[in-house]
Design an enzyme around this catalytic site. Structure first.
Site, mmCIF file in Angstrom:
data_model
loop_
_atom_site.group_PDB
_atom_site.id
_atom_site.type_symbol
_atom_site.label_atom_id
_atom_site.label_comp_id
_atom_site.label_asym_id
_atom_site.label_seq_id
_atom_site.Cartn_x
_atom_site.Cartn_y
_atom_site.Cartn_z
ATOM 1 N N ASN A 58 0.841 -1.203 0.000
ATOM 2 C CA ASN A 58 0.000 0.000 0.000
ATOM 3 C C ASN A 58 0.879 1.258 0.000
ATOM 4 O OD1 ASN A 58 0.599 -0.844 2.675
ATOM 5 N ND2 ASN A 58 -1.099 0.319 3.521
ATOM 6 N N GLU A 60 0.328 5.270 0.550
ATOM 7 C CA GLU A 60 -0.624 6.308 0.974
ATOM 8 C C GLU A 60 -0.182 7.684 0.487
ATOM 9 O OE1 GLU A 60 -1.168 5.723 5.212
ATOM 10 O OE2 GLU A 60 -2.296 3.878 4.847
ATOM 11 N N CYS A 69 -3.995 0.544 -2.594
ATOM 12 C CA CYS A 69 -3.883 -0.663 -1.769
ATOM 13 C C CYS A 69 -2.798 -1.589 -2.315
ATOM 14 C CB CYS A 69 -5.199 -1.429 -1.767
ATOM 15 S SG CYS A 69 -6.541 -0.638 -0.889
ATOM 16 N N GLU A 71 -2.929 -4.813 -2.938
ATOM 17 C CA GLU A 71 -3.384 -5.762 -3.966
ATOM 18 C C GLU A 71 -3.414 -5.105 -5.336
ATOM 19 O OE1 GLU A 71 -4.726 -4.995 -1.093
ATOM 20 O OE2 GLU A 71 -5.880 -6.634 -0.226
ATOM 21 N N CYS A 102 -10.053 -5.206 0.326
ATOM 22 C CA CYS A 102 -11.187 -4.273 0.295
ATOM 23 C C CYS A 102 -12.002 -4.494 -0.981
ATOM 24 C CB CYS A 102 -10.700 -2.831 0.383
ATOM 25 S SG CYS A 102 -10.056 -2.176 -1.180
ATOM 26 N N CYS A 105 -10.322 -3.661 -4.367
ATOM 27 C CA CYS A 105 -9.316 -4.660 -4.771
ATOM 28 C C CYS A 105 -9.980 -5.948 -5.248
ATOM 29 C CB CYS A 105 -8.351 -4.938 -3.624
ATOM 30 S SG CYS A 105 -7.288 -3.508 -3.307
HETATM 31 N N1 THU Z 1 -5.279 -1.527 2.455
HETATM 32 C C1 THU Z 1 -4.702 -2.360 1.533
HETATM 33 O O1 THU Z 1 -3.555 -2.159 1.128
HETATM 34 N N2 THU Z 1 -5.448 -3.401 1.080
HETATM 35 C C2 THU Z 1 -6.715 -3.662 1.441
HETATM 36 O O2 THU Z 1 -7.357 -4.536 0.877
HETATM 37 C C3 THU Z 1 -7.314 -2.913 2.542
HETATM 38 C C4 THU Z 1 -6.612 -1.679 2.953
HETATM 39 C C5 THU Z 1 -4.507 -0.385 2.937
HETATM 40 C C6 THU Z 1 -4.996 0.938 2.434
HETATM 41 C C7 THU Z 1 -4.500 1.873 3.509
HETATM 42 O O3 THU Z 1 -3.183 2.284 3.180
HETATM 43 C C8 THU Z 1 -4.456 1.032 4.764
HETATM 44 O O4 THU Z 1 -4.554 -0.313 4.339
HETATM 45 C C9 THU Z 1 -5.570 1.329 5.739
HETATM 46 O O5 THU Z 1 -6.806 1.273 5.119
#
Ligand code: THU
Length: 157
Positions: A58, A60, A69, A71, A102, A105
């Site tokens: 991920n 940000e 994310c 994935e 999520c 994804c």
């Molecule tokens: N996140 C992912 O990388 N994958 C997911 O399927 C769920 C959430 C990350 C996004 C964000 O940087 C952090 O987790 C908190 O939501």
């Protein structure tokens, strides 16, 4: 009747050593996650039909909504390298039980996998707990590329 042990479902699409390789790639990618805002570090790896592995984490942004994310970051790597058919995914998060992908994804996986197995890895080190689910379990009745061709034409036409 409910499957009594969904967590221990056999990993069928690829042999165990390849799952371990995919898991290791997800864990390694997690160490590269850029998550200064949430503090939630995620790594992912996808295996394409031709046997290649692509990983992602991920990423940000101070403008929170731009967050990518793990994935989707891995899937983008695969697609850029010509890998458009995903057969297996591993996702590593530090939580227990392991995090599931999520919705965004899941939908992105459905673009590049008819169905696939998803290995969810969790626990403090990111891989002690393992659970397998399928994309069709995570996203039943997905909207798919084929859905578009059935809807072409003027509204009401
Ligand atoms: N996140 C992912 O990388 N994958 C997911 O399927 C769920 C959430 C990350 C996004 C964000 O940087 C952090 O987790 C908190 O939501």
């Amino acid at each position: 009747m409910r499957d009594p042990k969904p967590e221990t479902a056999p990993l069928s699409v690829i042999p165990p050593e390849q799952w371990n390789e995919l898991a290791a790639a997800a864990v390694a990618a997690r160490a590269r996650a850029y998550a200064p805002y949430s503090g939630f570090f995620v790594g992912a790896a996808v295996r394409t039909r031709d046997g290649r592995i692509f990983s992602g984490a991920n990423v940000e942004n101070a403008s929170y909504g731009l967050t990518l994310c793990a994935e989707r970051s891995a899937i983008v790597q695969a697609v850029l390298a010509g890998g458009r058919e995903i057969v297996a995914v591993a996702v590593s998060s530090g939580i227990s039980p392991p995090a599931t992908p999520c919705g965004m994804c899941r939908q992105t996986m459905a673009e590049f996998a008819e169905d696939c197995e998803v290995l969810l890895l969790g626990g403090p080190k990111g891989d002690e707990e393992r659970r397998v689910v399928t994309l069709s379990q995570l996203l039943p009745q997905a909207f798919r590329p084929a859905s578009l061709s059935r809807g072409k034409g003027p509204v009401g036409g």
